[in-house]
Design a protein around this motif. Sequence first.
Motif, PDB file in Angstrom:
ATOM      1  N   LEU A 104      31.442  28.113  32.752  1.00  0.00           N
ATOM      2  CA  LEU A 104      32.352  27.550  31.911  1.00  0.00           C
ATOM      3  C   LEU A 104      32.465  28.239  30.457  1.00  0.00           C
ATOM      4  N   ARG A 105      31.404  29.012  30.186  1.00  0.00           N
ATOM      5  CA  ARG A 105      31.583  29.550  28.722  1.00  0.00           C
ATOM      6  C   ARG A 105      31.807  31.062  28.921  1.00  0.00           C
ATOM      7  N   GLY A 106      32.230  31.595  29.944  1.00  0.00           N
ATOM      8  CA  GLY A 106      32.520  32.843  30.287  1.00  0.00           C
ATOM      9  C   GLY A 106      33.942  33.304  30.066  1.00  0.00           C
ATOM     10  N   ARG A 107      34.324  34.870  30.098  1.00  0.00           N
ATOM     11  CA  ARG A 107      35.780  35.360  29.946  1.00  0.00           C
ATOM     12  C   ARG A 107      36.049  35.990  31.261  1.00  0.00           C
ATOM     13  N   ALA A 108      37.258  35.357  31.595  1.00  0.00           N
ATOM     14  CA  ALA A 108      37.723  35.685  32.713  1.00  0.00           C
ATOM     15  C   ALA A 108      38.977  36.661  32.828  1.00  0.00           C
ATOM     16  N   THR A 109      39.210  37.647  33.814  1.00  0.00           N
ATOM     17  CA  THR A 109      40.282  38.425  33.991  1.00  0.00           C
ATOM     18  C   THR A 109      40.687  38.756  35.274  1.00  0.00           C
ATOM     19  N   GLN A 110      41.877  39.441  35.645  1.00  0.00           N
ATOM     20  CA  GLN A 110      41.816  39.596  37.040  1.00  0.00           C
ATOM     21  C   GLN A 110      43.044  40.764  37.110  1.00  0.00           C
ATOM     22  N   SER A 111      43.326  41.399  38.228  1.00  0.00           N
ATOM     23  CA  SER A 111      44.025  42.502  38.520  1.00  0.00           C
ATOM     24  C   SER A 111      45.429  42.310  38.215  1.00  0.00           C
ATOM     25  N   THR A 112      46.039  41.352  38.378  1.00  0.00           N
ATOM     26  CA  THR A 112      47.337  41.141  37.764  1.00  0.00           C
ATOM     27  C   THR A 112      47.392  39.390  37.844  1.00  0.00           C
ATOM     28  N   ILE A 113      48.633  38.989  37.062  1.00  0.00           N
ATOM     29  CA  ILE A 113      48.906  37.726  37.136  1.00  0.00           C
ATOM     30  C   ILE A 113      50.230  37.375  37.878  1.00  0.00           C
TER      31      ILE A 113
ATOM     32  N   THR B  27      46.942  36.123  41.653  1.00  0.00           N
ATOM     33  CA  THR B  27      47.350  37.339  41.343  1.00  0.00           C
ATOM     34  C   THR B  27      48.621  37.644  42.123  1.00  0.00           C
ATOM     35  N   ASN B  28      49.548  38.789  42.057  1.00  0.00           N
ATOM     36  CA  ASN B  28      50.386  39.151  42.687  1.00  0.00           C
ATOM     37  C   ASN B  28      49.918  39.427  43.948  1.00  0.00           C
ATOM     38  N   ASN B  29      50.887  40.101  44.806  1.00  0.00           N
ATOM     39  CA  ASN B  29      50.481  40.210  46.268  1.00  0.00           C
ATOM     40  C   ASN B  29      50.117  41.988  46.116  1.00  0.00           C
ATOM     41  N   ASP B  30      48.967  42.195  45.734  1.00  0.00           N
ATOM     42  CA  ASP B  30      48.268  43.473  45.240  1.00  0.00           C
ATOM     43  C   ASP B  30      47.343  43.969  46.483  1.00  0.00           C
ATOM     44  N   TRP B  31      47.264  45.345  46.164  1.00  0.00           N
ATOM     45  CA  TRP B  31      46.077  46.122  47.145  1.00  0.00           C
ATOM     46  C   TRP B  31      44.973  46.139  46.377  1.00  0.00           C
ATOM     47  N   SER B  32      44.085  45.256  47.196  1.00  0.00           N
ATOM     48  CA  SER B  32      42.636  45.083  46.671  1.00  0.00           C
ATOM     49  C   SER B  32      42.767  44.040  45.102  1.00  0.00           C
ATOM     50  N   PRO B  33      43.193  43.253  45.331  1.00  0.00           N
ATOM     51  CA  PRO B  33      43.257  42.425  44.303  1.00  0.00           C
ATOM     52  C   PRO B  33      41.935  41.607  43.956  1.00  0.00           C
ATOM     53  N   TRP B  34      41.801  41.753  42.749  1.00  0.00           N
ATOM     54  CA  TRP B  34      40.249  41.011  42.245  1.00  0.00           C
ATOM     55  C   TRP B  34      40.393  40.152  41.097  1.00  0.00           C
TER      56      TRP B  34
END
Length: 224
Positions: free
Chosen positions: A79-88, A120-127
């Motif tokens: 809840l107090r973290g910072r999130a990110t990902q490979s794409t939106i 994410t988008n339809n990515d290769w190895s999305p994370w």
Amino acid sequence: MKLLFLVVLLWMVCDGAATAAESMDDEDGPSTMEEQESKASSPICEFAESMDDEEFPSTMEEQGSEASSHICRYKNLALRGRATQSTILVSELHGFRSMAINAIDGNLDAFFDHGSCSHTNNDWSPWWRVDLLESHRITHIIITNRQDCCAERLNGAEILIGDSLSDNGNNNPRCAVVTANAHCITQTFNCHNMVGRYVNIILRGKKEYLHLCEVQIFGTKQTK
């Protein structure tokens, strides 16, 4: 005389009621608000303290009855973290609903259109990754998948924990692998006190969408 009689009668009634209250057995219920709160919360905390580390709930039904017990021992660090990902997810209709932070907003709503899931988008190895800001001992992680459709997409996702940002954190040690099940939207994974600042979820080696409706991470701060 009538007034004196009424006063004596009132005194007898009140004295009798007080005596009866004092003689009540404790099993008849708590007599104060503090006792009531204590009795209401203690069974949950006692149950949590007696849980073995291997006995975390693995299904939504089990979580509904037991998840609150974790609160007595651990906090949801995400809840107090910072999130990110490979794409939106690129979509005029859904793009604003796809942010990585949606997976740690504390909302267990599993319907993507309601705006509380990452995508994410339809990515290769999305994370997807959350930064807990400092290292913690991670006891268990609870993941809520999509319920409205496509739950199978999460099948085979790796949960990683560690302190490295090599390859965006995707080289850290593995806690577990997700076996997606449309009938089990929320699953719990025991991480056996693995230590790390970063928690990653990756669909390694496949081209796919990665979506998460909630990631709850429980543990304690790592002491130096």
